[in-house]
Scaffold this active site. Structure first.
Site, PDB file in Angstrom:
ATOM      1  CE1 TYR A  47      -3.966   1.839  -0.241  1.00 26.81           C
ATOM      2  CE2 TYR A  47      -3.527   2.635   1.984  1.00 26.81           C
ATOM      3  CZ  TYR A  47      -4.272   2.681   0.806  1.00 26.81           C
ATOM      4  OH  TYR A  47      -5.300   3.563   0.693  1.00 26.81           O
ATOM      5  CE  LYS A 102     -22.468 -19.954 -13.480  1.00 26.36           C
ATOM      6  NZ  LYS A 102     -22.782 -20.982 -14.499  1.00 26.36           N
TER       7      LYS A 102
END
Length: 452
Positions: A47, A102
Site C-alpha cells: 500500500y 458460480k
C-alpha cells in the site's frame, strides 16, 4: 434397482442440504491475500507509499495493469436475477447464492477469481452501460441468468462493441451450448448416427437453446433438421408473433422460415414425433415432457432434459419410455450436461492469452476437446462425457481455447503450445490446492454432519 420413491428422495436431498449449509457458512466465497504479510511494514510496499509507483506506471502505460494487478485473472459475474435457474424472475438478491456458487466453480475448476455483481437494472441499456463501465477492473465478464430476449441484445451488443477490450460471455448461452454439443457428439457416436443426418426437436427457444442452435449450425447442422417449440407451440412460417419480435431474436424467426420442413403444427408432442434427439431447455419439470412422447421418437433416441433444478422428465421415466441415452443438467444423475464442464476452462484459456473476445470457434474448440477427452476415457450409454471431478479436462479445454484465440488473432499474448499448457495447468492447480489447503488447516470449517 432403486424404487421411484428412493430415486425421488435422492433427487430432493441436495435442496434440503443446501438450506442447512448456506446459512452455516454465510455464503460460499471470500477475499483472501495472495502476497506475503510478515509484518505491518510490508504495507509500505503493498500500500502506501510504495503502491504509488505501479499506479504511475499504469497511468503511463495502461496495459501494465495486467502486470501490476489481478485484473487479468478476475471475472465479473453480472446478473439482474431475471431468469435464475428455472425459478424465473426472483431478483438480484435472490440470485446471489447462484452467482456465489458460480464464483466457487470458477476458482476450484479454473483457478479464476470471480466476483458476483447482482445489479438492479431495468433495461438492456442499463446492463450494457454497467458492463462497459466496469471494464477497467476485470479481465472478462460472465453474464448470467438474464431473461430473454434482452439477454441476446446485451451479449450481441457487447461482443460487437469495438470499445470492449475484454471478453464478454453469456454462460447460459455459450457455456451451456458448448457442453451440450460435446455430449451430443459422443451420444451420436454411441448410437451410430451422424450429426448431419439426425432430426432434432428443440423444446424451448430461450437463451440456452438459441445458443445451442448457433453452435449446431456452426457444426454443419441445417435448420431443416430442426423443429422447435416455445410456450405457444411449434415454430412455423405463420407465427406472426415471432415475425414481429424478429429484431430481438432473429434466430427464432429464421427457425420459423427454414426449420420444421414438415410444416408440423401442435406443441412438444408433435415436435418430438420421429425425432432422433430432443434438447429441452424449457422449464423445470417433471411432466413438461411426457413418457408417451418419448415413446414416439426414432429408435435409439437421445433425450437431453436440461432444465434446473428439475429436468423436464425424470431420467428413469425417459429410459422406461424407450430413450437409449438420457442427459440432464444435474450432477446426481448420469450424463450431466452442465456448463460447469465448460465455462471455467473457456475463461481460463481466454484470460491466459488475454483474448479480447470469446468467439464461437473458441467454444467449438472447447466442445471438441471435451468430447475427445470423453472418448479417450471410454463411452457408454451412462457416460457420454467426463465427470466434473476429472480434473484433466479443464487444462485441456483451456489449452484448446487459448490456441484457437491465438490462431484467430483475437489474443493479445502469443505463446507456444508448451508455454500455454504450463500456464493454464499451474493456475488451475493453484486454485484447487488453495481450497484444499484451507480445508486441511481448518480455515474452512468442515460441514456439519460431514466427516472431517
Amino acid at each position: 434397482m432403486p424404487t421411484r420413491d428412493e430415486q425421488l428422495a435422492k433427487a430432493n436431498a441436495p435442496a434440503q442440504r443446501a438450506m442447512q449449509l448456506h446459512p452455516y457458512y454465510h455464503g460460499k466465497i471470500q477475499t483472501t491475500a495472495k502476497v506475503p504479510v510478515k509484518s505491518l511494514q510490508d504495507f509500505s510496499v503493498w500500500y502506501t507509499p510504495g503502491v504509488a509507483e505501479p499506479c504511475k506506471a499504469i497511468a503511463a502505460d495502461p496495459c501494465l495493469v495486467y502486470e501490476h494487478t489481478n485484473k487479468g485473472n478476475t471475472v465479473a459475474i453480472v446478473s439482474d436475477g431475471t431468469r435464475v435457474l428455472g425459478l424465473g424472475d426472483i431478483g438480484p438478491r435472490a440470485a446471489m447464492p447462484v452467482m456465489e456458487g458460480k464464483a466457487l466453480l470458477f476458482k476450484y475448476l479454473g483457478g479464476v477469481d470471480a466476483v458476483p455483481l447482482c445489479i438492479d437494472a431495468e433495461t438492456p441499456e442499463e446492463m450494457i452501460s454497467f458492463v462497459r463501465a466496469i471494464q477497467p477492473t476485470f479481465g472478462g465478464v460472465n453474464l448470467e441468468d438474464i431473461a430473454q430476449p434482452k439477454c441476446f441484445r446485451i451479449l450481441d451488443t457487447l461482443r460487437n462493441d469495438p470499445n470492449m477490450r475484454i471478453p464478454v460471455f453469456h454462460d447460459d448461452q455459450q457455456g451451456t451450448a458448448t457442453v451440450l454439443l460435446s455430449g451430443l457428439l459422443n451420444a451420436l457416436e454411441i448410437v451410430g448416427k451422424e450429426l448431419r443426418d439426425i432430426r432434432i426437436a428443440l423444446v424451448g427457444t430461450g437463451a440456452a437453446n438459441i445458443a445451442v442452435l448457433r453452435l449446431l449450425m456452426a457444426s454443419g447442422v441445417s435448420m431443416a433438421q430442426i423443429t422447435a417449440t416455445d410456450v405457444r407451440g411449434i415454430l412455423h412460417e405463420n407465427r406472426k408473433d415471432l415475425r414481429d419480435e424478429s429484431e430481438d431474436c432473429p434466430d427464432r424467426w429464421q427457425l420459423c422460415l427454414q426449420g420444421n420442413p414438415d410444416n408440423r403444427r401442435g406443441a412438444i408432442a408433435e415436435a418430438m414425433e420421429d425425432a432422433d434427439v430432443v434438447i429441452a431447455f424449457a422449464c423445470p419439470g417433471p411432466g413438461v415432457i411426457k413418457p408417451e412422447w418419448v415413446h414416439t421418437m426414432a429408435d435409439d433416441a437421445i433425450v437431453f432434459a436440461c432444465s434446473n433444478p428439475t429436468p423436464e422428465i425424470w431420467p428413469w421415466e425417459a429410459k422406461e419410455a424407450g430413450a437409449r441415452i438420457v442427459g440432464t443438467g444435474r450432477s446426481d444423475f448420469a450424463n450431466q450436461l452442465n456448463n460447469s464442464l465448460g465455462f471455467p476452462a473457456i475463461f481460463r484459456g481466454a484470460l491466459d492469452v488475454r483474448a479480447q473476445t470469446i468467439t464461437d470457434e473458441m467454444c467449438l474448440a472447447a466442445a471438441h476437446e471435451l468430447a475427445t477427452t470423453g472418448q479417450e476415457r471410454g463411452l457408454s450409454e451412462d457416460t457420454i462425457l467426463p465427470k466434473m471431478d476429472d480434473f484433466e479436462i479443464y487444462p485441456r479445454e483451456a489449452l484448446a481455447v487459448g490456441l484457437c484465440a491465438i490462431e484467430q488473432g483475437v489474443a493479445q499474448i502469443e505463446m507456444s503450445r508448451d508455454e500455454l499448457e504450463k500456464t493454464v495447468r499451474s493456475r488451475i492447480n493453484t486454485g484447487r490446492e488453495m481450497i484444499e489447503s484451507m480445508m486441511e488447516h481448518g480455515l474452512i470449517a468442515p460441514a456439519p454432519g460431514q466427516d472431517e
